[in-house]
Design an enzyme around this catalytic site. Structure first.
Site, PDB file in Angstrom:
ATOM      1  N   HIS A  77       4.692   2.528   3.253  1.00  0.00           N
ATOM      2  CA  HIS A  77       3.311   2.856   3.631  1.00  0.00           C
ATOM      3  C   HIS A  77       3.053   2.380   5.053  1.00  0.00           C
ATOM      4  CE1 HIS A  77       1.484   3.228  -0.701  1.00  0.00           C
ATOM      5  NE2 HIS A  77       2.619   3.896  -0.563  1.00  0.00           N
TER       6      HIS A  77
ATOM      7  N   GLU B 109       0.804   0.489   6.362  1.00  0.00           N
ATOM      8  CA  GLU B 109       0.527  -0.943   6.504  1.00  0.00           C
ATOM      9  C   GLU B 109       1.817  -1.756   6.478  1.00  0.00           C
ATOM     10  OE1 GLU B 109      -2.779   0.592   3.643  1.00  0.00           O
ATOM     11  OE2 GLU B 109      -0.742   1.180   4.230  1.00  0.00           O
TER      12      GLU B 109
ATOM     13  N   CYS C  70      -3.816   0.220  -0.729  1.00  0.00           N
ATOM     14  CA  CYS C  70      -3.542   0.187  -2.161  1.00  0.00           C
ATOM     15  C   CYS C  70      -3.201  -1.249  -2.566  1.00  0.00           C
ATOM     16  CB  CYS C  70      -2.379   1.131  -2.490  1.00  0.00           C
ATOM     17  SG  CYS C  70      -0.786   0.568  -1.831  1.00  0.00           S
TER      18      CYS C  70
ATOM     19  N   CYS D 152      -0.061  -2.682  -0.745  1.00  0.00           N
ATOM     20  CA  CYS D 152      -0.320  -3.042   0.643  1.00  0.00           C
ATOM     21  C   CYS D 152      -1.262  -4.234   0.752  1.00  0.00           C
ATOM     22  CB  CYS D 152      -0.865  -1.835   1.403  1.00  0.00           C
ATOM     23  SG  CYS D 152       0.382  -0.536   1.573  1.00  0.00           S
TER      24      CYS D 152
END
Length: 166
Positions: free
Chosen positions: A59, A61, A89, A92
């Site tokens: 992801h 992040e 999420c 993360c």
């Protein structure tokens, strides 16, 4: 340089994260971008890449945190801020906590997987030992547009592909 929050700074840094989101979107990834900032300097950049990297943890992040940790030579990103175009999420959010990010700025809320208040708010869990300050809604409309435009185009392309098969 100061770590003071100003509207001009938050808008500038989120606009930079939006550019990264668009880079990821151009590669067919869900367009989410993130940057890590230390002393008003961008030290980490990332965009979603789970498809191209065949890595569910890739992801935006996580990518930005990894980049920043490498540059600083430390897995702790104390006194760093993270700017991301979509509410993080659970995965993360956990990485943000473990990295000891001081402040999190996010753009659009995520009503399906958001862990900063949309579904759950991990950052308000008192039993956890690190509490990142969370500021949501930064350039929210622009951040949301990038995502909704991406998915609208994906649906449009899917319809065209189905018509071609018929």
């Amino acid at each position: 340089m100061t770590n003071e929050i100003t509207q001009a700074k938050t808008d500038f840094f989120m606009a930079t994260a939006l550019e990264l989101a668009q880079q990821g979107g151009a590669l067919g990834e869900v367009p989410v971008g993130a940057i890590v900032v230390f002393q008003d300097q961008i030290i980490g950049r990332g965009f979603n890449a789970p498809i191209s990297r065949q890595d569910p943890s890739a992801h935006a992040e996580i990518q930005a945190i990894r980049d920043a940790a490498q540059r600083l030579g430390n897995y702790r990103l104390v006194d760093c801020d993270l700017y991301v175009t979509l509410e993080p999420c659970v995965m993360c959010a956990g990485a943000i906590m473990h990295a000891r990010i001081e402040r999190l700025f996010y753009g659009a809320s995520d009503p399906k997987t958001g862990a900063c208040g949309s579904i759950i708010n991990l950052f308000q869990e008192k039993r956890l030992n690190h509490h990142t300050e969370v500021i949501g809604g930064v350039l929210a409309e622009k951040c949301g547009s990038v995502l909704s435009d991406f998915f609208a185009e994906r649906r449009r392309q899917l319809k065209l592909d189905r018509k071609k098969q018929d």
